[in-house]
Write a protein that holds these residues in place. Sequence first.
Motif, PDB file in Angstrom:
ATOM      1  N   THR A  53       0.867  -1.179   0.000  1.00 14.98           N
ATOM      2  CA  THR A  53       0.000   0.000   0.000  1.00 14.98           C
ATOM      3  C   THR A  53       0.902   1.226   0.000  1.00 14.98           C
ATOM      4  OG1 THR A  53      -1.756  -1.135   1.218  1.00 14.98           O
ATOM      5  CG2 THR A  53      -1.779   1.268   1.250  1.00 14.98           C
ATOM      6  N   ALA A  54       0.819   2.018  -1.078  1.00  9.11           N
ATOM      7  CA  ALA A  54       1.786   3.098  -1.266  1.00  9.11           C
ATOM      8  C   ALA A  54       1.109   4.411  -1.633  1.00  9.11           C
ATOM      9  CB  ALA A  54       2.786   2.712  -2.360  1.00  9.11           C
ATOM     10  N   SER A  55       1.790   5.505  -1.356  1.00  5.01           N
ATOM     11  CA  SER A  55       1.325   6.841  -1.700  1.00  5.01           C
ATOM     12  C   SER A  55       2.446   7.584  -2.417  1.00  5.01           C
ATOM     13  CB  SER A  55       0.914   7.602  -0.435  1.00  5.01           C
ATOM     14  OG  SER A  55       0.478   8.904  -0.753  1.00  5.01           O
ATOM     15  N   PHE A  56       2.152   8.080  -3.618  1.00 12.43           N
ATOM     16  CA  PHE A  56       3.132   8.773  -4.451  1.00 12.43           C
ATOM     17  C   PHE A  56       2.917  10.280  -4.361  1.00 12.43           C
ATOM     18  CE2 PHE A  56       3.534  10.578  -8.867  1.00 12.43           C
ATOM     19  CZ  PHE A  56       4.915  10.728  -8.850  1.00 12.43           C
ATOM     20  N   ASP A  57       3.970  11.010  -4.012  1.00 11.68           N
ATOM     21  CA  ASP A  57       3.916  12.463  -3.868  1.00 11.68           C
ATOM     22  C   ASP A  57       4.871  13.089  -4.885  1.00 11.68           C
ATOM     23  OD1 ASP A  57       4.074  15.127  -3.173  1.00 11.68           O
ATOM     24  OD2 ASP A  57       4.138  14.769  -1.018  1.00 11.68           O
ATOM     25  N   THR A  84       8.539  11.503  -3.646  1.00 12.49           N
ATOM     26  CA  THR A  84       8.644  10.397  -2.695  1.00 12.49           C
ATOM     27  C   THR A  84       7.518   9.384  -2.881  1.00 12.49           C
ATOM     28  OG1 THR A  84       7.362  11.595  -1.031  1.00 12.49           O
ATOM     29  CG2 THR A  84       9.770  11.806  -0.922  1.00 12.49           C
ATOM     30  N   ILE A  85       7.772   8.204  -2.373  1.00 10.55           N
ATOM     31  CA  ILE A  85       6.757   7.166  -2.221  1.00 10.55           C
ATOM     32  C   ILE A  85       6.816   6.699  -0.774  1.00 10.55           C
ATOM     33  CG2 ILE A  85       6.006   4.846  -2.880  1.00 10.55           C
ATOM     34  CD1 ILE A  85       7.315   5.303  -5.595  1.00 10.55           C
ATOM     35  N   THR A  86       5.686   6.718  -0.102  1.00  6.46           N
ATOM     36  CA  THR A  86       5.580   6.200   1.264  1.00  6.46           C
ATOM     37  C   THR A  86       4.783   4.913   1.201  1.00  6.46           C
ATOM     38  OG1 THR A  86       5.560   8.459   2.120  1.00  6.46           O
ATOM     39  CG2 THR A  86       4.848   6.709   3.616  1.00  6.46           C
ATOM     40  N   ALA A  87       5.272   3.847   1.836  1.00  5.61           N
ATOM     41  CA  ALA A  87       4.617   2.547   1.656  1.00  5.61           C
ATOM     42  C   ALA A  87       4.706   1.674   2.893  1.00  5.61           C
ATOM     43  CB  ALA A  87       5.229   1.807   0.468  1.00  5.61           C
ATOM     44  N   VAL A  88       3.722   0.791   2.995  1.00  5.24           N
ATOM     45  CA  VAL A  88       3.742  -0.328   3.930  1.00  5.24           C
ATOM     46  C   VAL A  88       3.655  -1.596   3.097  1.00  5.24           C
ATOM     47  CG1 VAL A  88       2.513  -1.530   5.769  1.00  5.24           C
ATOM     48  CG2 VAL A  88       2.727   0.949   5.835  1.00  5.24           C
ATOM     49  N   GLN A  89       4.475  -2.558   3.421  1.00 11.41           N
ATOM     50  CA  GLN A  89       4.549  -3.779   2.619  1.00 11.41           C
ATOM     51  C   GLN A  89       4.441  -5.016   3.494  1.00 11.41           C
ATOM     52  OE1 GLN A  89       7.638  -3.903  -0.401  1.00 11.41           O
ATOM     53  NE2 GLN A  89       8.124  -6.040   0.058  1.00 11.41           N
ATOM     54  N   LYS A  90       3.672  -5.958   3.013  1.00 10.99           N
ATOM     55  CA  LYS A  90       3.619  -7.294   3.605  1.00 10.99           C
ATOM     56  C   LYS A  90       4.190  -8.271   2.594  1.00 10.99           C
ATOM     57  CE  LYS A  90       0.306 -10.993   4.664  1.00 10.99           C
ATOM     58  NZ  LYS A  90      -1.138 -11.336   4.685  1.00 10.99           N
ATOM     59  N   PHE A 108       6.436  -7.724   7.671  1.00 11.85           N
ATOM     60  CA  PHE A 108       5.858  -6.411   7.429  1.00 11.85           C
ATOM     61  C   PHE A 108       6.950  -5.352   7.533  1.00 11.85           C
ATOM     62  CE2 PHE A 108       2.666  -9.174   9.135  1.00 11.85           C
ATOM     63  CZ  PHE A 108       1.519  -8.899   8.404  1.00 11.85           C
ATOM     64  N   MET A 109       6.845  -4.333   6.703  1.00  6.35           N
ATOM     65  CA  MET A 109       7.819  -3.241   6.804  1.00  6.35           C
ATOM     66  C   MET A 109       7.207  -1.937   6.302  1.00  6.35           C
ATOM     67  SD  MET A 109      10.461  -4.370   3.759  1.00  6.35           S
ATOM     68  CE  MET A 109      10.637  -6.055   4.351  1.00  6.35           C
ATOM     69  N   SER A 110       7.744  -0.856   6.815  1.00  5.60           N
ATOM     70  CA  SER A 110       7.342   0.483   6.396  1.00  5.60           C
ATOM     71  C   SER A 110       8.569   1.198   5.866  1.00  5.60           C
ATOM     72  CB  SER A 110       6.749   1.246   7.584  1.00  5.60           C
ATOM     73  OG  SER A 110       6.486   2.592   7.239  1.00  5.60           O
ATOM     74  N   TYR A 111       8.402   1.957   4.762  1.00  9.40           N
ATOM     75  CA  TYR A 111       9.558   2.628   4.184  1.00  9.40           C
ATOM     76  C   TYR A 111       9.137   3.849   3.377  1.00  9.40           C
ATOM     77  CZ  TYR A 111       8.103  -0.491   0.323  1.00  9.40           C
ATOM     78  OH  TYR A 111       7.387  -1.183  -0.630  1.00  9.40           O
ATOM     79  N   THR A 112      10.108   4.718   3.152  1.00  3.51           N
ATOM     80  CA  THR A 112       9.925   5.892   2.305  1.00  3.51           C
ATOM     81  C   THR A 112      11.013   5.901   1.236  1.00  3.51           C
ATOM     82  OG1 THR A 112       8.966   7.198   4.103  1.00  3.51           O
ATOM     83  CG2 THR A 112       9.842   8.407   2.215  1.00  3.51           C
ATOM     84  N   ILE A 113      10.604   6.154   0.004  1.00  2.00           N
ATOM     85  CA  ILE A 113      11.525   6.161  -1.128  1.00  2.00           C
ATOM     86  C   ILE A 113      11.674   7.578  -1.660  1.00  2.00           C
ATOM     87  CG2 ILE A 113      11.812   5.401  -3.526  1.00  2.00           C
ATOM     88  CD1 ILE A 113      10.266   2.845  -2.698  1.00  2.00           C
ATOM     89  N   LYS A 114      12.899   7.987  -1.906  1.00  2.40           N
ATOM     90  CA  LYS A 114      13.182   9.255  -2.568  1.00  2.40           C
ATOM     91  C   LYS A 114      13.547   8.951  -4.017  1.00  2.40           C
ATOM     92  CE  LYS A 114      14.033  13.719  -2.840  1.00  2.40           C
ATOM     93  NZ  LYS A 114      12.958  14.738  -2.698  1.00  2.40           N
ATOM     94  N   ILE A 115      12.800   9.545  -4.965  1.00  2.00           N
ATOM     95  CA  ILE A 115      13.018   9.289  -6.381  1.00  2.00           C
ATOM     96  C   ILE A 115      14.024  10.309  -6.917  1.00  2.00           C
ATOM     97  CG2 ILE A 115      11.905   9.053  -8.637  1.00  2.00           C
ATOM     98  CD1 ILE A 115       9.245   8.676  -7.096  1.00  2.00           C
ATOM     99  N   PRO A 116      15.153   9.848  -7.445  1.00  4.13           N
ATOM    100  CA  PRO A 116      16.191  10.785  -7.887  1.00  4.13           C
ATOM    101  C   PRO A 116      15.878  11.393  -9.259  1.00  4.13           C
ATOM    102  CG  PRO A 116      16.879   8.557  -8.354  1.00  4.13           C
ATOM    103  CD  PRO A 116      15.554   8.441  -7.630  1.00  4.13           C
ATOM    104  N   PRO A 117      16.531  12.501  -9.616  1.00  2.00           N
ATOM    105  CA  PRO A 117      16.329  13.118 -10.937  1.00  2.00           C
ATOM    106  C   PRO A 117      17.167  12.414 -11.999  1.00  2.00           C
ATOM    107  CG  PRO A 117      17.885  14.418  -9.694  1.00  2.00           C
ATOM    108  CD  PRO A 117      17.437  13.307  -8.773  1.00  2.00           C
ATOM    109  N   SER A 118      16.936  11.112 -12.149  1.00  2.00           N
ATOM    110  CA  SER A 118      17.714  10.283 -13.062  1.00  2.00           C
ATOM    111  C   SER A 118      16.826   9.778 -14.192  1.00  2.00           C
ATOM    112  CB  SER A 118      18.313   9.091 -12.306  1.00  2.00           C
ATOM    113  OG  SER A 118      18.817   8.123 -13.209  1.00  2.00           O
ATOM    114  N   GLU A 119      17.331   9.798 -15.416  1.00  2.00           N
ATOM    115  CA  GLU A 119      16.595   9.286 -16.556  1.00  2.00           C
ATOM    116  C   GLU A 119      17.056   7.883 -16.914  1.00  2.00           C
ATOM    117  OE1 GLU A 119      16.127  11.974 -19.818  1.00  2.00           O
ATOM    118  OE2 GLU A 119      15.431  13.615 -18.530  1.00  2.00           O
ATOM    119  N   GLY A 120      17.346   7.092 -15.870  1.00  2.00           N
ATOM    120  CA  GLY A 120      17.641   5.682 -16.027  1.00  2.00           C
ATOM    121  C   GLY A 120      16.419   4.867 -15.664  1.00  2.00           C
ATOM    122  N   ARG A 121      16.648   3.643 -15.199  1.00  2.00           N
ATOM    123  CA  ARG A 121      15.519   2.773 -14.836  1.00  2.00           C
ATOM    124  C   ARG A 121      14.691   3.373 -13.702  1.00  2.00           C
ATOM    125  NH1 ARG A 121      19.822  -0.955 -14.737  1.00  2.00           N
ATOM    126  NH2 ARG A 121      19.856  -2.453 -16.464  1.00  2.00           N
TER     127      ARG A 121
END
Length: 482
Positions: A38-42, A47-53, A143-156
């Motif tokens: 379950t994720a939220s994209f901002d 960023t992406i904030t998520a909880v994962q099972k 179960f885990m909770s995490y936040t992802i920072k999306i870089p300004p990269s034009e790669g994968r």
Amino acid sequence: MLKKRKYVFAVVVLAILVFSLLAYQNLSVPHKNLYEITASFDPAQKTITAVQKTVYVNTSGRSLKEVIFHIYPNAFRDEKTAPFFPSEFSKAYPSGFSPGGIDIQWVKVGGRSIPFTIEGRDKTILKVDLLKPLKSGRSIAVFMSYTIKIPPSEGRFGHGKYTYNITNWYPIACVYDEKGWHKDAYWILGDPFYSDVGDYRVSIKTPASFIVASTGDIKKEAVRGGYKTWSIVAKNVRDFAMVVSDKFKIASDKVNGITVYSYYFSEDEFGKRALRYGRDALKFFSDYIGPYPYHQFSVVQADFYVGGMEYPNLVMIDKGLYTKSNVFNMEYVIAHETAHQWWYGVVGNDEVNEAWLDEGLTEYSTIMYLEGYYGKSVADNVFSKAIEKPFEEFMASSKDTNTLKPLSQFKGWEDYTNLTYNKGAVMYSHLRKLVGDKVFNQILRKYYNDYKYKNATTQNLIDVATQVYGKDLGGFFQEWLY
């Protein structure tokens, strides 16, 4: 800003409660891992904030004291570990380098917080210590909770002017096989991935103006308060990828009962060309190798400077190919990445240590596609100029021509391309001449059917070829690969 934070917090808390009710440990289950995210994209914060099972299934044949995950976004934290050569940085980061990454807030099993460590040369390994050993044939819900920072990269993984490329983004369980845990780094060369097939249930919340192109089937879209929640289900896939944009246009068509989508932001002419190329490639490979086993396939134009990249049910295509001067290159790249749906997507392999196995077969399958649609003379001409000639020139000046080696031992892109793509394709051309068209096709079909949803090895391919041909082909492969 405060409202957004409260909304994300509420979603995370609800997800934790729901996931906790569903948690189970050391139970007998099917052999596949299950990922529920379950994720939220901002897009404002990137960023992406998520909880994962993750329901991890121990198929190792022994008890395990830990479960180990890849957390690939951490490779983008530092210029020293970002998966690009220095000469590529201006293309990968056209606006300059800025870090990305993934922060793990907590990990729980059975409602209890458990220890975890982040390891590896690029900090892309997450080791979760279990409260008690997990027996073989049993499963555990992590179960885990995490936040992802999306870089300004034009790669994968990253974002540009038009798209957010959200790939290799969530914690995914490392493969455990006869060699143990595969804790490979995010290498610069090739596609440094090795994963098992699993099932996915993903809920991603975005601003309502954004469109999500993804692996799997979008089951539901719900709009509320300026946000849209996308509910996605993907079964029997070895990864889950998304490309998100508020600029996408969509065209679609059907072939063999499969819905093919083209997501694009260029002129309609090129978006529709991409759709046709994807549809034609999907039909050819389904007819020649074996049926495409999913409901949909997406060809996605992206801020991606490397040409093309395959993910289950989805391929990313460089936006620069959507021009009149590049229509042939666009078709070739789309056909190549579509072939990867068979060779990597359905039939998996260790792309770190046996990269040739999917790339060589995919490259020659692309030549077969050209032959199927444009005739043998066109295919032979492309093969000679784009594959055979560069390979022969490389072989004339190279001392190391060993194909079966890990990514860390390749010197650069020329070395890697010639020894995995080109040499593999030339080898398949010789194999086809040796065994004949009919037997060659039977080899590919049997290899596909025997290793569907599994991870194959070079020896598995040799065994299939020998069985179908009726004569030992070990020496033939040995001569080409070493």
